[in-house]
Design an enzyme around this catalytic site. Structure first.
Site, PDB file in Angstrom:
ATOM      1  N   LEU A 196       1.006  -1.153   0.060  1.00 58.21           N
ATOM      2  CA  LEU A 196      -0.001  -0.210   0.007  1.00 58.21           C
ATOM      3  C   LEU A 196       0.811   1.411  -0.034  1.00 58.21           C
ATOM      4  O   LEU A 196       2.002   1.203   0.639  1.00 58.21           O
ATOM      5  CB  LEU A 196      -0.892   0.000   1.400  1.00 58.21           C
ATOM      6  CG  LEU A 196      -2.161  -1.046   1.448  1.00 58.21           C
ATOM      7  CD1 LEU A 196      -2.635  -0.913   2.590  1.00 58.21           C
ATOM      8  CD2 LEU A 196      -2.943  -0.752   0.210  1.00 58.21           C
ATOM      9  N   ASP A 197       0.442   2.279  -0.536  1.00 57.79           N
ATOM     10  CA  ASP A 197       1.058   3.486  -0.564  1.00 57.79           C
ATOM     11  C   ASP A 197       1.388   3.983   0.774  1.00 57.79           C
ATOM     12  O   ASP A 197       0.614   3.614   1.698  1.00 57.79           O
ATOM     13  CB  ASP A 197       0.627   4.788  -1.352  1.00 57.79           C
ATOM     14  CG  ASP A 197       0.394   4.450  -3.066  1.00 57.79           C
ATOM     15  OD1 ASP A 197       1.121   3.537  -3.419  1.00 57.79           O
ATOM     16  OD2 ASP A 197      -0.093   5.126  -3.540  1.00 57.79           O
ATOM     17  N   ARG A 198       2.490   4.790   1.274  1.00 61.87           N
ATOM     18  CA  ARG A 198       2.843   5.138   2.427  1.00 61.87           C
ATOM     19  C   ARG A 198       1.711   5.885   3.034  1.00 61.87           C
ATOM     20  O   ARG A 198       1.222   5.681   4.200  1.00 61.87           O
ATOM     21  CB  ARG A 198       3.785   5.942   2.423  1.00 61.87           C
ATOM     22  CG  ARG A 198       4.356   6.581   3.818  1.00 61.87           C
ATOM     23  CD  ARG A 198       5.728   7.435   3.664  1.00 61.87           C
ATOM     24  NE  ARG A 198       6.100   7.774   5.040  1.00 61.87           N
ATOM     25  CZ  ARG A 198       7.113   8.427   5.356  1.00 61.87           C
ATOM     26  NH1 ARG A 198       8.101   8.768   4.404  1.00 61.87           N
ATOM     27  NH2 ARG A 198       7.507   8.830   6.356  1.00 61.87           N
ATOM     28  N   THR A 208      -1.675   5.527   2.353  1.00 63.94           N
ATOM     29  CA  THR A 208      -2.902   4.950   2.399  1.00 63.94           C
ATOM     30  C   THR A 208      -2.999   3.947   3.522  1.00 63.94           C
ATOM     31  O   THR A 208      -1.998   3.168   3.712  1.00 63.94           O
ATOM     32  CB  THR A 208      -2.895   4.029   1.142  1.00 63.94           C
ATOM     33  OG1 THR A 208      -2.846   5.024  -0.174  1.00 63.94           O
ATOM     34  CG2 THR A 208      -4.551   3.249   0.967  1.00 63.94           C
TER      35      THR A 208
END
Length: 333
Positions: free
Chosen positions: A157-159, A161
């Site tokens: 997951l993106d940082r 998110t």
């Protein structure tokens, strides 16, 4: 993963003398089978440079079933790996479980058994260390579960998110879930608060996406329907607010920043998105409590690698997002 580690005895002349490196033996079981020996050793003998391991294999100081092997050799169940005495650096940046951000992860675990951990990843925490970060979520989990032989990210997951993130405890579970991801058997649903009135008719965005690396080193994803990779995100309106819409996003493909860029290209940037967002929209929401990217991996569905039963895990929104929604004015759909 229950490979046994056996050490030969080494005599020392004094209790004060540093213990010498020992020969190591690893019994390969079903979970370890199928992976290349260089990858197995890099994961198992943390602190040993890859170049050194390759040199040991060339010299025959790492053997399988008493035979020389090459780094590309794929391990089989029942193999016995022998590693000559080698000193492993103990100088590692250990993650302290006393840190609040690490200790709080225990309360974010949504599901755990002998194969998997599903955790509600906090926004602002990278999934792994690097690029100036001393540690990420996976390193923190390893500190919380020191008895675990293996903990590896199934996906990312993106940082910024938050939400459902799956971590495998066994190599067989990792392989199984990666196969499900390749075959699109894993369903991940996200909740996003976006700018403006999202039309009920807008159920799919299929713009092709292309990654660009800027001179600064920053990675930006852009819509490029000529050179980009085919991408698809499906959307459903959950709730409309004055000036904003809460949508559910289902990424059919898994491109970098896909949901964020597809929302932007549709004219409905996600709230709090510093890279693809809308400054005026964010400025309107900050007094109402916007503090972060409003993108949350709300649920994940997959077939459990052991029970072969389909399971669904839900991750609740963090309090700051709930409060933000409560401060918005609902409008009829």
């Amino acid at each position: 993963m229950n490979h046994k580690l056996k050490n030969t005895e080494v005599k020392t002349t004094s209790n004060q003398q540093e213990e010498k490196p020992k020969v190591r033996f690893f019994d390969i079981d079903h979970d370890d089978a199928g992976q290349r020996i260089d990858n197995f050793l890099l994961r198992t003998l943390k602190g040993v440079p890859k170049s050194h391991l390759y040199r040991l294999m060339r010299k025959g100081e790492i053997r399988v079933n008493k035979k020389r092997i090459k780094p590309v050799y794929k391990l089989l169940s029942g193999d016995v790996v022998r590693v000559a005495p080698i000193r492993i650096s103990e100088k590692t940046d250990e993650v302290s479980t006393s840190l609040n951000i690490v200790a709080s992860l225990e309360q974010q675990i949504l599901f755990e058994d002998d194969r998997l951990i599903v955790i509600n990843k906090p926004s602002g925490m990278a999934v792994h260390g690097g690029s100036g970060l001393s540690f990420g979520l996976i390193e923190a989990l390893r500190a919380l579960r020191p008895q675990a032989k293996m903990l590896e990210l199934v996906h990312r997951l993106d940082r910024d998110t938050s939400g459902c993130l799956v971590v495998a405890k066994r190599r067989s579970a990792l392989r199984n879930l990666h196969e499900q991801l390749r075959n699109k058997k894993v369903q991940k649903f996200y909740h996003a608060l976006v700018k403006g009135h999202w039309s009920t008719k807008l159920t799919r965005v299929t713009d092709a996406l292309k990654k660009n690396d800027l001179k600064s080193g920053e990675r930006v994803v852009v819509v490029d329907n000529i050179n980009g990779k085919p991408s698809e995100t499906r959307y459903k309106v959950l709730q409309r607010y004055q000036g904003a819409t809460l949508v559910r996003a289902f990424p059919v493909t898994g491109r970098t920043h896909q949901i964020r860029v597809h929302c932007q290209s549709a004219g409905h940037s996600i709230a709090g998105d510093a890279k693809y967002g809308h400054d005026d929209f964010d400025a309107q929401l900050k007094p109402k409590g916007l503090k972060r990217l409003f993108l949350h991996a709300a649920s994940i569905e997959f077939v459990h690698p052991k029970t072969e039963q389909k399971i669904k895990i839900d991750a609740p929104l963090e309090n700051s997002l709930e409060k933000l929604l409560a401060n918005l004015t609902k409008v009829d759909n």
